[in-house]
Each structure stands twice: as C-alpha cells, then as structure tokens.
Design a protein around this motif. Sequence first.
Motif, PDB file in Angstrom:
ATOM      1  N   TYR A 140       0.844  -1.196   0.000  1.00  0.00           N
ATOM      2  CA  TYR A 140       0.000   0.000   0.000  1.00  0.00           C
ATOM      3  C   TYR A 140       0.879   1.245   0.000  1.00  0.00           C
ATOM      4  O   TYR A 140       1.981   1.244   0.551  1.00  0.00           O
ATOM      5  N   LEU A 141       0.370   2.300  -0.610  1.00  0.00           N
ATOM      6  CA  LEU A 141       1.004   3.617  -0.515  1.00  0.00           C
ATOM      7  C   LEU A 141       0.165   4.463   0.424  1.00  0.00           C
ATOM      8  O   LEU A 141      -1.033   4.666   0.177  1.00  0.00           O
ATOM      9  N   TYR A 142       0.795   4.951   1.495  1.00  0.00           N
ATOM     10  CA  TYR A 142       0.062   5.767   2.456  1.00  0.00           C
ATOM     11  C   TYR A 142      -0.081   7.183   1.930  1.00  0.00           C
ATOM     12  O   TYR A 142       0.497   7.558   0.904  1.00  0.00           O
ATOM     13  N   THR A 143      -0.869   8.011   2.632  1.00  0.00           N
ATOM     14  CA  THR A 143      -1.292   9.311   2.115  1.00  0.00           C
ATOM     15  C   THR A 143      -0.133  10.175   1.644  1.00  0.00           C
ATOM     16  O   THR A 143       0.751  10.508   2.419  1.00  0.00           O
ATOM     17  N   GLN A 144      -0.183  10.552   0.377  1.00  0.00           N
ATOM     18  CA  GLN A 144       0.902  11.324  -0.203  1.00  0.00           C
ATOM     19  C   GLN A 144       0.430  12.167  -1.376  1.00  0.00           C
ATOM     20  O   GLN A 144      -0.686  12.011  -1.865  1.00  0.00           O
ATOM     21  N   SER A 145       1.326  13.062  -1.780  1.00  0.00           N
ATOM     22  CA  SER A 145       1.134  13.845  -3.008  1.00  0.00           C
ATOM     23  C   SER A 145       2.185  13.391  -4.003  1.00  0.00           C
ATOM     24  O   SER A 145       3.336  13.143  -3.617  1.00  0.00           O
ATOM     25  N   LEU A 146       1.814  13.287  -5.265  1.00  0.00           N
ATOM     26  CA  LEU A 146       2.768  12.790  -6.254  1.00  0.00           C
ATOM     27  C   LEU A 146       2.456  13.348  -7.643  1.00  0.00           C
ATOM     28  O   LEU A 146       1.389  13.893  -7.886  1.00  0.00           O
ATOM     29  N   GLY A 147       3.457  13.212  -8.536  1.00  0.00           N
ATOM     30  CA  GLY A 147       3.314  13.689  -9.898  1.00  0.00           C
ATOM     31  C   GLY A 147       3.449  15.201  -9.999  1.00  0.00           C
ATOM     32  O   GLY A 147       3.752  15.882  -9.016  1.00  0.00           O
ATOM     33  N   PRO A 148       3.191  15.739 -11.200  1.00  0.00           N
ATOM     34  CA  PRO A 148       2.858  15.033 -12.439  1.00  0.00           C
ATOM     35  C   PRO A 148       4.070  14.328 -13.036  1.00  0.00           C
ATOM     36  O   PRO A 148       5.207  14.676 -12.712  1.00  0.00           O
ATOM     37  N   PHE A 149       3.815  13.360 -13.895  1.00  0.00           N
ATOM     38  CA  PHE A 149       4.884  12.595 -14.530  1.00  0.00           C
ATOM     39  C   PHE A 149       4.910  12.947 -16.012  1.00  0.00           C
ATOM     40  O   PHE A 149       4.220  12.340 -16.829  1.00  0.00           O
ATOM     41  N   ARG A 150       5.708  13.946 -16.332  1.00  0.00           N
ATOM     42  CA  ARG A 150       5.745  14.471 -17.705  1.00  0.00           C
ATOM     43  C   ARG A 150       6.707  13.706 -18.597  1.00  0.00           C
ATOM     44  O   ARG A 150       6.566  13.699 -19.817  1.00  0.00           O
ATOM     45  N   THR A 151       7.717  13.065 -18.003  1.00  0.00           N
ATOM     46  CA  THR A 151       8.668  12.281 -18.775  1.00  0.00           C
ATOM     47  C   THR A 151       8.056  10.915 -19.080  1.00  0.00           C
ATOM     48  O   THR A 151       7.665  10.199 -18.144  1.00  0.00           O
ATOM     49  N   PRO A 152       7.949  10.524 -20.352  1.00  0.00           N
ATOM     50  CA  PRO A 152       7.286   9.249 -20.682  1.00  0.00           C
ATOM     51  C   PRO A 152       7.859   8.053 -19.936  1.00  0.00           C
ATOM     52  O   PRO A 152       7.095   7.187 -19.476  1.00  0.00           O
ATOM     53  N   ALA A 153       9.181   7.977 -19.793  1.00  0.00           N
ATOM     54  CA  ALA A 153       9.778   6.835 -19.090  1.00  0.00           C
ATOM     55  C   ALA A 153       9.336   6.803 -17.635  1.00  0.00           C
ATOM     56  O   ALA A 153       9.067   5.729 -17.076  1.00  0.00           O
ATOM     57  N   ASN A 154       9.266   7.968 -16.993  1.00  0.00           N
ATOM     58  CA  ASN A 154       8.801   8.016 -15.608  1.00  0.00           C
ATOM     59  C   ASN A 154       7.346   7.609 -15.505  1.00  0.00           C
ATOM     60  O   ASN A 154       6.957   6.853 -14.605  1.00  0.00           O
ATOM     61  N   ALA A 155       6.528   8.100 -16.420  1.00  0.00           N
ATOM     62  CA  ALA A 155       5.105   7.756 -16.408  1.00  0.00           C
ATOM     63  C   ALA A 155       4.916   6.247 -16.546  1.00  0.00           C
ATOM     64  O   ALA A 155       4.125   5.634 -15.807  1.00  0.00           O
ATOM     65  N   ARG A 156       5.657   5.637 -17.469  1.00  0.00           N
ATOM     66  CA  ARG A 156       5.541   4.180 -17.650  1.00  0.00           C
ATOM     67  C   ARG A 156       6.027   3.434 -16.415  1.00  0.00           C
ATOM     68  O   ARG A 156       5.394   2.463 -15.970  1.00  0.00           O
ATOM     69  N   GLY A 157       7.153   3.867 -15.848  1.00  0.00           N
ATOM     70  CA  GLY A 157       7.711   3.182 -14.691  1.00  0.00           C
ATOM     71  C   GLY A 157       6.808   3.263 -13.479  1.00  0.00           C
ATOM     72  O   GLY A 157       6.588   2.268 -12.779  1.00  0.00           O
ATOM     73  N   VAL A 158       6.260   4.448 -13.220  1.00  0.00           N
ATOM     74  CA  VAL A 158       5.364   4.607 -12.077  1.00  0.00           C
ATOM     75  C   VAL A 158       4.094   3.787 -12.283  1.00  0.00           C
ATOM     76  O   VAL A 158       3.644   3.068 -11.378  1.00  0.00           O
ATOM     77  N   ALA A 159       3.510   3.872 -13.468  1.00  0.00           N
ATOM     78  CA  ALA A 159       2.278   3.127 -13.737  1.00  0.00           C
ATOM     79  C   ALA A 159       2.506   1.620 -13.603  1.00  0.00           C
ATOM     80  O   ALA A 159       1.644   0.897 -13.074  1.00  0.00           O
ATOM     81  N   ASP A 160       3.644   1.146 -14.076  1.00  0.00           N
ATOM     82  CA  ASP A 160       3.940  -0.284 -13.987  1.00  0.00           C
ATOM     83  C   ASP A 160       4.021  -0.744 -12.538  1.00  0.00           C
ATOM     84  O   ASP A 160       3.403  -1.740 -12.146  1.00  0.00           O
ATOM     85  N   VAL A 161       4.783  -0.029 -11.713  1.00  0.00           N
ATOM     86  CA  VAL A 161       4.929  -0.423 -10.310  1.00  0.00           C
ATOM     87  C   VAL A 161       3.589  -0.339  -9.589  1.00  0.00           C
ATOM     88  O   VAL A 161       3.202  -1.254  -8.847  1.00  0.00           O
ATOM     89  N   LEU A 162       2.863   0.750  -9.800  1.00  0.00           N
ATOM     90  CA  LEU A 162       1.612   0.932  -9.067  1.00  0.00           C
ATOM     91  C   LEU A 162       0.520  -0.030  -9.517  1.00  0.00           C
ATOM     92  O   LEU A 162      -0.468  -0.222  -8.812  1.00  0.00           O
ATOM     93  N   SER A 163       0.705  -0.659 -10.673  1.00  0.00           N
ATOM     94  CA  SER A 163      -0.260  -1.677 -11.097  1.00  0.00           C
ATOM     95  C   SER A 163      -0.232  -2.885 -10.166  1.00  0.00           C
ATOM     96  O   SER A 163      -1.191  -3.665 -10.144  1.00  0.00           O
ATOM     97  N   ARG A 164       0.859  -3.056  -9.402  1.00  0.00           N
ATOM     98  CA  ARG A 164       0.995  -4.219  -8.528  1.00  0.00           C
ATOM     99  C   ARG A 164       0.659  -3.921  -7.062  1.00  0.00           C
ATOM    100  O   ARG A 164       0.703  -4.834  -6.238  1.00  0.00           O
ATOM    101  N   VAL A 165       0.373  -2.677  -6.706  1.00  0.00           N
ATOM    102  CA  VAL A 165       0.019  -2.381  -5.324  1.00  0.00           C
ATOM    103  C   VAL A 165      -1.486  -2.524  -5.140  1.00  0.00           C
ATOM    104  O   VAL A 165      -2.260  -2.471  -6.100  1.00  0.00           O
ATOM    105  N   ARG A 166      -1.892  -2.706  -3.877  1.00  0.00           N
ATOM    106  CA  ARG A 166      -3.305  -2.959  -3.596  1.00  0.00           C
ATOM    107  C   ARG A 166      -4.120  -1.669  -3.566  1.00  0.00           C
ATOM    108  O   ARG A 166      -5.198  -1.603  -4.142  1.00  0.00           O
TER     109      ARG A 166
END
Length: 421
Positions: free
Chosen positions: A157-183
């Motif tokens: 789980y990711l606890y309460t936070q502020s994040l982004g924006p992810f303007r760099t395509p590689a960062n956007a893909r990397g963050v989306a990939d990892v967060l696809s596996r969290v609950r």
Amino acid sequence: MTRSTPPHPSTFLVTNSVALNGGDAAILMGLRRGLREAFGEARVTVADDAWGVAASAHPDLSFVPPLHGTSVRARTALGGLARSVRRRRVSAGRALLGTAPGLARAVLPREAREQIRLLEGARAAISTGGTYLVEHYPLRRRLESIDIPARMGVPTYLYTQSLGPFRTPANARGVADVLSRVRRIFLRDERSRDHLLEIGVEGDKLGVFPDAAFALARTPVPRPEGAIRVAVSVRHWGHHVARPVEEGQRMYRRSIAAAVRRLAGSGVAVTFLSTCQGQPAYRTDDSRYARRIVEEELAGVGGVRVDEAFRTPDELIDELGRYHMVIATRMHFAILALCAGVPVAPIAYEFKTAELFEGLGWGDRVVDLETITPDRLLASVDDTLDAADRDRIRIAELLPGLREGALRPARVIREDLEASP
C-alpha cells in the motif's frame, strides 16, 4: 518469489521513511497511530535511510536498513562506487524475483536480504506518506522499495501522499507499472489523483484522505495570554521554475524578512522554528537558513530569535501551542500548528500546500513561492492575524474530522486484508 513464511497478523513493514525530517516523522507517527487503532497491538518496523540515527531520535520505533542502505563505514570507505554497485544489485534482484527467486536472493545485498526476510513475515508492506514520487527527486530507489514487496506477493500500500505530475514518458511508464501491482494508493489531494489517472493507474484503487499527521491532532489549547508570538518556518528551495533559483530564493528571503520586520516593529515576538532542524546527520537544517536571513536581512531588528533545537512531532505540537499564529513554508510545520489549533499563513513551494489549504477553505491565504513578493506575504500575514480568533474556532471545528479522516486509510487496509487474506 512468493513468501515461504506465514505472515504475522499484525506485523507491518513501512518503507521509504526519512524520519530525521520532522515532517516525515509526523507522517510516520500518524501512520503508526492509525495501524494501532485499526489492528490493536500492531508491530511496526520502519526501513529508514538513516536507521541508526533515527532509532536514537525516535526510540519508541523499530528501525532497520532500507533495501539500498549502506553502513557509515561503507559509505566512507568506498563512497559513490559502493552505492552504485549496491543500486545495481538491488535492481538485478528485483528483476529476478519472478523467474529466479533463489538467484535474486544471492544477488541482493545483505541488508536487502534481511528486508526480504522481514517481508516474508509481514502482513503488509506500506510505503510511507509524503512527497517523494515527483520528478525533481530520483524515482528508481523509491519505486524499487514499493515494487519488491509487491512482486513477492506481500500486500503493498502507498500511504497518504502527493505525487506527480509525470511528464517524462519513461517516468510515467515506470510509475504506472509499479503501481499496477500495489493494492491501494492513499492520496492527500485530488490533483495527485488526477496525475495517476493521467498515466493509466486504475481509479478504483485510489482514495483521497487527510495527511497522516492529522492523526496527531489534539483538543486545541486556549489562545496564549500576553504579547503576540509568531513562529516562522523557512527552507531553502532549489527547484524554482518561474525564476532562476538564486533570484527566486532572494525574493523569498526578502519577503520573509519584510514580514518579520513588520511583526517585530509592532511588538510581536518572532521565532524561527522548523520541523527540520537540530539533526546533524540529516542533510537539511532550516535553522541555518533562518540564521542567514536574520544576519543578511534583519540585522539590528529586535524581538527575533532562531530556535535550533530538535523536537519530535508531539514535542513540536506542544511548542507550537504557545504561539498565536505561524508563517509556514514547511507543510508539516503548518499541519502540526493546525493540530495544536494555531492559525497559519502558508507559503507553498509545491502544490500540496495549496491543495491542503484550498480544501480547508483558506486558499486565499496561500502565497506561492514561485511568485512570492513582500506585499503578497504581508497581505497573507495581516489577514491571518486579523482573523486569528475566528480561525481558532474554525480549526477546532475541523480537527475532529481531519483526525478521523487521517486514521481511515489504516482501516481500509484492515478491511482489504480481511477481504482477501
């Protein structure tokens, strides 16, 4: 890699902690309070960048090295080379978790293998709240600390936070990939939610809640008697966009000095105070920056002092309760002041502060660090002082709901785990 040890029903590993930063410590204390309220005697172990010093500063918490941690001796002896090798070993181990778990263990550094052992016995892994998944900070190390537990099958789980924006395509893909596996992902503002929806993260795993530090809120103390006292938190900021960094910082210092000079000239006692001070092992000490402002901009101005002491979050709430208002650049300095019932004139260096105060109904008080001027800050300070008594009543009305909301993510984690153990 799957877990070989049955998880303990109330053991949690918290990752990505930086507890020598007082704001992060406040998040951590609020997170622990939420877990204990939701699970009873929750056993919370914290993987922290400075685990040894953090344990001395916060002896009531249990700290361990992070996945990427190195001993002080290794850092001194081998410096950047050792850290580079370690990063590569962690990245390689992460890549091997799914296909060759035995080889992954062999590749990982010793402290990382110890964290794998802790994860095997944990009910869940929780990446602490804060602001670390933003593009002006390195992302890989933080993402790996989230992804390795998730790849092991540990509910993450990711606890309460502020994040982004992810303007760099590689960062956007990397963050989306990892967060696809969290609950589940708990956020502090709608803007962060929008940032994740933009990169394709599933909306049904996102929720917006008050910052975890609001779990520390108390019944506000009465307005202090006697002469008006104002606390001011400042910080260096090296990520200006609208102005060159030095120009932006120069205007910021001038604006702070103008407000302090006005206050001191009116007989107000002003103290520079921060969540980030008094810890030599931490990279930042805001009291040094405050001292610079006093020496360069406020020479000869009476009634101004710089407080250099380290305080835990609860100790800082106690201290802030002695003030009539605060001028806050550090967001958690503002939150801890609100937890004590004290009005705030906020300065926003990131969108998180503007989102917080917009949600509380004081968006017009926020001064953007990018566009700060002495006049803008003076107007906010004057408005806050003029409305201080009304604000105290309003804060007292808001705090129960903020505290309840800050505790809610831990209950959601419990509900999620009970629904799919």
